[in-house]
Design a protein around this motif. Structure first.
Motif, short mmCIF file in Angstrom:
data_model
loop_
_atom_site.label_atom_id
_atom_site.label_comp_id
_atom_site.label_asym_id
_atom_site.label_seq_id
_atom_site.Cartn_x
_atom_site.Cartn_y
_atom_site.Cartn_z
N ARG A 90 -50.04 65.12 23.57
CA ARG A 90 -49.63 65.37 24.95
C ARG A 90 -48.55 66.44 24.93
O ARG A 90 -47.52 66.29 24.27
N HIS A 91 -48.82 67.53 25.63
CA HIS A 91 -47.89 68.65 25.73
C HIS A 91 -47.22 68.59 27.11
O HIS A 91 -47.89 68.38 28.12
N PHE A 92 -45.91 68.81 27.15
CA PHE A 92 -45.16 68.80 28.40
C PHE A 92 -44.70 70.21 28.73
O PHE A 92 -44.24 70.94 27.83
N LEU A 93 -44.80 70.57 30.01
CA LEU A 93 -44.31 71.88 30.43
C LEU A 93 -43.89 71.82 31.88
O LEU A 93 -44.32 70.97 32.65
N GLU A 94 -43.02 72.73 32.25
CA GLU A 94 -42.53 72.82 33.62
C GLU A 94 -43.20 74.01 34.31
O GLU A 94 -43.33 75.08 33.72
N PHE A 95 -43.61 73.77 35.55
CA PHE A 95 -44.16 74.85 36.36
C PHE A 95 -43.80 74.57 37.82
O PHE A 95 -44.11 73.49 38.34
N ALA A 96 -43.15 75.51 38.45
CA ALA A 96 -42.79 75.44 39.87
C ALA A 96 -42.09 74.12 40.22
O ALA A 96 -42.40 73.48 41.22
N GLY A 97 -41.17 73.70 39.36
CA GLY A 97 -40.38 72.51 39.63
C GLY A 97 -41.06 71.19 39.32
O GLY A 97 -40.50 70.13 39.61
N LYS A 98 -42.23 71.21 38.73
CA LYS A 98 -42.97 69.99 38.40
C LYS A 98 -43.24 69.94 36.89
O LYS A 98 -43.43 70.97 36.25
N THR A 99 -43.27 68.72 36.36
CA THR A 99 -43.61 68.52 34.95
C THR A 99 -45.10 68.25 34.84
O THR A 99 -45.62 67.30 35.42
N TRP A 100 -45.78 69.13 34.13
CA TRP A 100 -47.21 68.99 33.86
C TRP A 100 -47.38 68.42 32.46
O TRP A 100 -46.60 68.74 31.55
N GLU A 101 -48.40 67.59 32.28
CA GLU A 101 -48.76 67.04 30.98
C GLU A 101 -50.18 67.51 30.65
O GLU A 101 -51.09 67.32 31.46
N ILE A 102 -50.31 68.12 29.50
CA ILE A 102 -51.63 68.58 29.04
C ILE A 102 -52.04 67.68 27.88
O ILE A 102 -51.35 67.62 26.86
N ASP A 103 -53.16 66.98 28.04
CA ASP A 103 -53.67 66.10 26.99
C ASP A 103 -54.77 66.81 26.23
O ASP A 103 -55.82 67.17 26.80
#
Length: 167
Positions: A90-103
């Protein structure tokens, strides 16, 4: 009641990889799966949890999560959980003020990559990144519990093509 509001998307490029702030290796298994709820054990790096999630299809469903001792989780994964286990990074990243999780799935689900975004309200606004494609929140085969019984490695070529084309 604890509620999960989550959108799930396919990806259309690898641009997200440059935005990753941290990653964790996840192993999870299911103790129970019935029409009302699933019960899973998860180890993510050095944290272990018990999770109970309602089986409602869509973006909104009840969810309860509790920390448990790491060694107990290891024993339950090894002795009590149905096979195959769900393995992913699971990768975590920030975009436009939100935390996205990429599995990024491994094992029986190698090749499947999905983006998830949890919100605090159904109507909460979020900006969709350019690397995000089709929303698959309401498609059961993309749910982790579904990947247990119908892993990506068993999807038909038509389903995999549909996955690739939709992304």
């Amino acid at each position: 009641m604890a509620v999960e509001i989550e959108h799930k998307f396919l990806l259309i490029s690898d641009e997200w990889r440059n935005l990753v702030s941290r990653s964790e290796v996840v192993r999870q298994g299911y103790l129970s799966n019935n029409p009302a709820a699933s019960v899973r054990i998860r180890i993510a790096n050095d944290q272990a949890s018990l999770n109970i999630k309602g089986m409602t299809i869509g973006i909104h469903r009840p969810e309860y999560e509790y920390s448990i001792p790491w060694q107990d989780a290891v024993e339950m994964l090894n002795q009590l959980c149905a096979r195959p286990l769900i393995e992913k990074t699971r990768h975590f990243l920030e975009f436009a003020g939100k935390t996205w999780e990429i599995d990024e799935f491994a094992g029986e689900n190698l090749g499947l990559i999905v983006a998830e975004l949890e919100l605090t309200a159904i109507s909460e606004y979020f900006q969709k990144p350019t690397w995000v494609g089709k929303e698959v929140s309401g498609i059961e085969r993309y749910y982790n519990v579904s990947l247990l019984t119908y892993p990506y490695s068993q999807w038909t070529e038509a389903e995999k093509t549909e996955h690739a084309d939709a992304a």
